[in-house]
Design an enzyme around this catalytic site. Structure first.
Site, PDB file in Angstrom:
ATOM      1  N   GLU A   1      42.362  -0.237 -20.767  1.00 48.62           N
ATOM      2  CA  GLU A   1      43.353  -0.984 -21.671  1.00 48.62           C
ATOM      3  C   GLU A   1      43.273  -0.759 -23.091  1.00 48.62           C
ATOM      4  OE1 GLU A   1      43.197  -5.078 -20.614  1.00 48.62           O
ATOM      5  OE2 GLU A   1      44.688  -5.615 -22.477  1.00 48.62           O
TER       6      GLU A   1
ATOM      7  N   LYS B   1      38.782  -6.787  -9.491  1.00 44.02           N
ATOM      8  CA  LYS B   1      38.345  -6.034 -10.592  1.00 44.02           C
ATOM      9  C   LYS B   1      37.445  -6.814 -11.595  1.00 44.02           C
ATOM     10  CE  LYS B   1      41.940  -5.960 -13.746  1.00 44.02           C
ATOM     11  NZ  LYS B   1      41.456  -6.355 -14.956  1.00 44.02           N
TER      12      LYS B   1
HETATM   13  O1  KIV Z   1      44.395  -9.840 -16.399  1.00 43.97           O
HETATM   14  C1  KIV Z   1      45.404  -9.123 -16.614  1.00 43.97           C
HETATM   15  O2  KIV Z   1      46.549  -9.230 -16.376  1.00 43.97           O
HETATM   16  C2  KIV Z   1      44.689  -7.673 -16.615  1.00 43.97           C
HETATM   17  C3  KIV Z   1      45.777  -6.594 -16.797  1.00 43.97           C
HETATM   18  C4  KIV Z   1      46.642  -6.775 -17.670  1.00 43.97           C
HETATM   19  C5  KIV Z   1      45.024  -5.118 -16.989  1.00 43.97           C
HETATM   20  O3  KIV Z   1      43.515  -7.554 -16.548  1.00 43.97           O
END
Ligand code: KIV
Length: 274
Positions: free
Chosen positions: A192, A125
Site C-alpha cells: 500500500e 490479512k
Molecule cells: O482495509 C482495507 O480496505 C485494506 C485495503 C484497502 C488494502 O486493507
C-alpha cells in the site's frame, strides 16, 4: 478450476482458490480485487467477476464513520465477513485481522479461527512484518495475506496517511520484510502506498502474487476501497484512487469498468502512481 458454468455476465461460475490466483500470476493475468462489506455488494462484485473480495477493516472508516481503522473489532469483522460470504459464489474472500488482534501467535490463531469459522473467510490479512505470526498460522493450515507499505492500523504511530519507502533505507527494509513474509509461508502480499519503482523491485524478488493499492502497475493485481471507486467516500481522496462512476451509467457499470481497467492494465495509470 472445476465446473465452468457461465453466469449472466459470461464469466465462469466456480469458486476460485489461492491456486487459481497463483496461476493468474504465472499467466500474467491481473487479479482484480475490491473491498466488500455486505451481501448485496458481494453478490454484484462476484457476478461481475471480481476475483478477490477483501473484507477490509477500512469498514471502520467507510461504514462506521471513524477517522481510522483502529476502533474496528474482531466481532465487526466477523459480522461483515459472514455477510460477504453469504452471497459470493466465485471470488476468494480475504478478511482483515483488525487492530491489536494478532499481537501473539495464540491471539492471532484465535482471531483467524473466528474469522474463518464464524466469518467464513478463506484467507486472513495482517499488517506489518510479522513472519513469526504468519509461520504459526500457516502451520495450522491458515492461508495468510501480508500487508506492507502504509499500514493504516499504525496510523497513530506513523503520524498520517503518507507514502512509505521513499528513502533508500526504508525501501530496502520493505524489500527485506516482503521476502521474510513470503518465506514465512504467506500466500499473498498487499503493498500500500509505496513508489512504483520499489514495487517493481519487490515483485521481481517474490513468487507469491502481489496486490497493490497505490503501489503502481507492476503488481499482479490491484485493490481499491469500493466506496472510493463509487465516489461516495467522505473526505479527500488519495492520489492512487479513481472514481469509476465518472462516465458510468450505474453502480454496476462503474464496477465493471473497474474490473476491466485492471484486466486490461489501464488502471493504475501514471497519475495514480508515486
Ligand atoms: O482495509 C482495507 O480496505 C485494506 C485495503 C484497502 C488494502 O486493507
Amino acid at each position: 478450476m472445476e465446473d465452468t458454468v457461465m453466469n449472466l455476465y459470461g464469466t465462469p461460475n466456480q469458486t476460485l482458490t489461492i491456486t487459481d490466483l497463483q496461476a493468474m500470476k504465472v499467466k500474467g493475468e491481473k487479479i482484480s480485487c475490491l473491498t466488500a462489506y455486505d451481501a448485496s455488494f458481494s453478490a454484484l462484485l462476484d457476478e461481475i467477476g471480481i476475483d478477490v473480495l477483501l473484507v477490509g477493516d477500512s469498514l471502520g472508516m467507510v461504514i462506521q464513520g471513524h477517522s481510522s481503522t483502529v476502533p474496528v473489532t474482531v466481532d465487526d469483522m466477523v459480522y461483515h465477513s459472514r455477510q460477504v460470504a453469504a452471497a459470493r459464489k466465485r471470488a476468494v474472500i480475504i478478511t482483515d485481522m483488525p487492530f491489536a488482534s494478532y499481537a501473539t501467535p495464540e491471539q492471532a490463531l484465535e482471531t483467524a479461527t473466528r474469522l474463518m469459522q464464524a466469518g467464513a473467510a478463506q484467507m486472513v490479512k495482517l499488517e506489518g512484518a510479522k513472519p513469526d505470526i504468519i509461520r504459526f498460522l500457516v502451520a495450522q493450515g491458515i492461508s495468510v495475506c501480508g500487508h506492507l507499505g502504509l499500514l493504516p492500523q499504525s496510523i497513530n504511530y506513523l503520524g498520517g496517511f503518507k507514502v512509505q519507502g521513499k528513502e533508500p533505507s526504508e525501501a530496502q527494509q520493505i524489500i527485506e520484510e516482503a521476502k521474510k513474509i513470503e518465506q514465512a509461508g504467506a500466500s499473498l502480499l498487499v503493498l500500500e502506498c509505496i513508489p512504483a519503482s520499489l514495487t517493481q523491485q519487490i515483485c521481481q524478488q517474490l513468487t507469491i502474487p502481489v496486490i497493490g493499492i497505490g503501489a503502481g502497475p507492476d503488481c499482479d493485481g490491484q485493490v481499491l476501497v469500493l466506496y472510493d471507486i463509487l465516489g461516495i467516500s467522505i473526505g479527500k481522496q488519495a492520489r492512487f484512487s479513481k472514481n469509476f462512476m465518472h462516465g458510468a451509467n450505474s453502480i454496476e457499470d462503474a464496477i465493471r469498468r473497474y474490473h476491466q481497467a485492471i484486466k486490461s492494465q489501464q488502471y493504475p495509470d501514471l497519475e495514480h502512481c508515486y
